[in-house]
Design an enzyme around this catalytic site. Structure first.
Site, mmCIF file in Angstrom:
data_model
loop_
_atom_site.group_PDB
_atom_site.id
_atom_site.type_symbol
_atom_site.label_atom_id
_atom_site.label_comp_id
_atom_site.label_asym_id
_atom_site.label_seq_id
_atom_site.Cartn_x
_atom_site.Cartn_y
_atom_site.Cartn_z
ATOM 1 N N CYS A 57 45.097 46.455 38.444
ATOM 2 C CA CYS A 57 45.131 45.108 37.897
ATOM 3 C C CYS A 57 45.418 44.152 39.046
ATOM 4 O O CYS A 57 46.509 44.184 39.631
ATOM 5 C CB CYS A 57 46.209 45.003 36.827
ATOM 6 S SG CYS A 57 46.409 43.348 36.146
ATOM 7 N N CYS A 100 41.523 37.575 34.827
ATOM 8 C CA CYS A 100 41.486 38.990 35.205
ATOM 9 C C CYS A 100 41.171 39.070 36.689
ATOM 10 O O CYS A 100 40.088 38.664 37.119
ATOM 11 C CB CYS A 100 40.430 39.735 34.390
ATOM 12 S SG CYS A 100 40.220 41.470 34.897
#
Length: 262
Positions: A78, A201
């Site tokens: 991530c 994101c």
């Protein structure tokens, strides 16, 4: 068995992508308890977050990153979470302005100046071009698809359709992209594991920047990406057919800290 002591946590966000941070250097957290992770990430019954991140000791680097999606399952890299973890590590005194940490996809380097975190991402040498989209892995798998009016999309509905219909149960993150200038794009992302649109994101933004350069929609190696939660920048070098020195840069901020019964 109910715990008898409160869990201290820190809540961070990077362009609206929010995370629960736990200092797990003493290995107190029950890492296999996916229901607990999901409960903590629940926005009505817990702290509320897109994911939960453990900071742990590591023999190879300053610290280790262990990342869970909000569904409770440990996941792939991530980017925004990594940037927020660097800010967290600085706040608790583990690092000063530079860091090296170990994540599920290997070693990452980072620097932080006035709350802006630049994070090195993995090299990418394989971008698959299909009829109407691109597919690549920037630490997590990403589908990148151009659209004309990204603001009007039902990202939850359209993203889920592609996430399951095209990629099956294992799935992929889905990015919808609109070009706004020669070196600028607007992106909305459906994240697997969250199973909904997130405000930003990091690995998705990275994937979009590389796919747009690969498709010659831009010729610059410094790309500005507008997400629903704010602006991120991606820089890189093209070497042969691959991309190296990939860096994701943007803000990472403490929202609040507290304790919760668990």
């Amino acid at each position: 068995m109910k715990r008898t002591f409160p869990l201290q946590f820190y809540k961070y966000q990077g362009t609206g992508n929010d995370f629960i941070m736990l200092d797990n250097r003493q290995q107190f957290f029950p890492k296999q308890n996916t229901k607990l992770v999901a409960k903590l990430c629940d926005r009505k019954f817990g702290v509320g977050a897109d994911g939960l991140i453990l900071l742990e000791n590591d023999n190879m680097s300053d610290f280790k990153m262990v990342y869970y999606n909000s569904d409770g399952n440990e996941s792939t890299m991530c980017g925004n979470g990594g940037r927020c973890l660097v800010a967290f590590a600085k706040a608790i005194g583990i690092i000063s302005n530079e860091a090296t940490f170990n994540a599920i996809d290997g070693i990452h380097h980072a620097k932080i100046i006035d709350g802006i975190v630049g994070l090195s991402m993995n090299d990418v040498d394989n971008i698959i071009e299909k009829r109407n989209h691109f597919y690549l892995n920037t630490g997590s798998p990403h589908h990148v698809q151009m659209v004309e009016e990204v603001a009007k999309l039902d990202v939850q509905k359209d993203g889920a359709k592609l996430r399951y219909g095209l990629y099956g149960e294992k799935g992929s993150n889905i990015n919808f992209v609109q070009q706004t200038a020669e070196n600028a794009f607007r992106v909305r992302t459906y994240e697997r594991g969250v199973e909904d649109e997130t405000l930003s994101c990091g690995t998705g933004v990275t994937a979009v920047a590389l796919a747009m350069h690969f498709s010659k929609r831009t010729t610059t190696n410094n790309i500005i990406i507008a997400t629903e939660g704010g602006e991120l920048k991606v820089s890189f070098d093209l070497v042969g057919d691959g991309y190296t020195n990939v860096e994701l840069t943007g803000p990472a901020d403490l929202v609040f800290k507290g304790e919760i019964e668990w």
